[in-house]
Motif scaffolding. Structure first.
Motif: not given
Length: 387
Positions: A236-248
């Motif tokens: 979850v955090l990785t996706a937020l940090e690399n732009g995979g998701v906009d929010s988490a």
């Protein structure tokens, strides 16, 4: 003779995951059961006596939703144990043994609080979809979880299950909740969430739908106006940090990684003073053995009053003990605020949860009334509160 609950057999769990999934999917085609029997725990025939060490502060008005509400408390060591005439073996299902919100159960077991009541308690790790049918059949006695959409749909389908005690609300300094990665030039106040992708390890139908809905609506969004991306807890955090998701939705202690960073903003978390989970009972403790049901909550409440009454992380030796018991890193445990342990259930919480589930599209029928989802009488009896 020693009274035993029926053991949970692996051979009897075939198809339970499928059944749990079916409960979640059945909301659109189910209707509330019209002939649901009232559990003995709600029948109003039990005698409630004053309890030593539990005075006026041991109960608060369920309608009080003030964020700074002081949780109910008895004196340390109270309510005193009332050992059952015959020992009971009880099984409590929980999704994890290592999370901080499970700490009161782990401490109660380790410190002998359940044993003082004549209870031989086993904590069994089971995902909620698997545990629900077992709870409804009395093959496990209690579930330490939350009244999620699957629970509501199970009750709607005829399962004799009630939410009987709360667990915690966040401390005032907690930032566990909805975080967003800011766009260039965007400020936290100007964030608009409609159309953004949200990363979550829980997905739809979780109790976080309710606080998430509140946070989204303050920022031009809604549960039906965002895109969901279900991820593993480590992703979850990785996706937020690399732009995979906009929010988490970031839980303790993950949010500490972005707290104070200029590219991220905290939009909101669980409402202060309102537990969203805790103890769920099935028929074995709602009907078959209400005395054991009260005794189990009495031990839990006594543990809260003795070890978790205030800011328990100020006690360094206790945090060291807790980290060892939970098998977690002591530095990580210290890095987040203490939870506000709270055994009471607020008025209307299951109404608000069901409204959020409908907004997510996982429940489409009329909301179940609180009389079919919540039982407060057992924890009230444990602390001696008369209605």
């Amino acid at each position: 003779m020693r009274k035993r609950t029926r053991a949970v057999s692996r051979g009897r769990t075939y198809g339970l995951t499928l059944l749990g999934a079916a409960l979640l999917a059945s909301a659109a085609c189910s209707s509330p059961s019209s002939g649901t029997a009232t559990p003995k725990a709600d029948a109003g025939t039990r005698t409630v006596r004053p309890v030593e060490g539990c005075g006026a502060g041991s109960w608060t008005d369920p309608a009080d939703l003030a964020p700074d509400r002081t949780p109910a408390r008895c004196r340390p060591g109270s309510p005193p144990a009332r050992r059952l005439p015959e020992p009971r073996e009880l099984t409590i299902a929980t999704g994890t043994l290592g999370a901080e919100y499970v700490a009161p159960l782990r401490v109660a077991l380790d410190k002998g609080e359940f044993a003082k009541e004549g209870l031989d308690v086993t904590l069994k790790v089971l995902p909620t979809p698997e545990a629900l049918p077992l709870l409804a059949k009395g093959e496990v006695d209690a579930l330490w979880a939350a009244p999620e959409a699957a629970v509501m749909n199970g009750i709607r389908g005829g399962f004799a299950i009630r939410w009987v005690a709360g667990n915690f609300s966040p401390g005032p300094k907690s930032k566990s909740g909805l975080w967003v990665r800011l766009k260039d030039g965007e400020t936290a106040a100007a964030v608009r969430m409609a159309g953004r992708k949200l990363g979550t390890m829980i997905g739809k139908g979780s109790v976080i739908a309710y606080p998430m809905e509140q946070a989204l609506e303050r920022h031009g969004g809604g549960l039906d106006r965002i895109r969901y991306q279900q991820l593993g807890s480590a992703d979850v955090l990785t996706a937020l940090e690399n732009g995979g998701v906009d929010s988490a939705w970031l839980l303790d202690p993950v949010w500490r990684r972005v707290d104070g960073e200029p590219d991220y903003a905290f939009l909101g978390g669980q409402p202060p003073g309102e537990p969203l989970g805790g103890m769920l009972y099935g028929p074995s403790l709602l009907d078959d053995d209400v005395d054991a049901g009260v005794a189990l909550l009495r031990a839990y409440i006594r543990t809260v009053n003795t070890y978790f009454a205030a800011d328990y992380k100020k006690n360094e030796s206790f945090v060291t003990y807790l980290a060892k018991l939970l098998q977690t890193d002591e530095a990580i445990l210290r890095s987040t605020p203490s939870l506000r342990m709270d055994w009471e259930i607020r008025t209307g919480t299951t109404d608000r949860l069901q409204s959020a589930y409908r907004a997510q599209g996982v429940a489409e029928d009329d909301a179940l009334p609180e009389s079919q989802t919540v039982t407060r009488s057992l924890y009230e009896e444990a602390v001696g509160h008369r209605r």
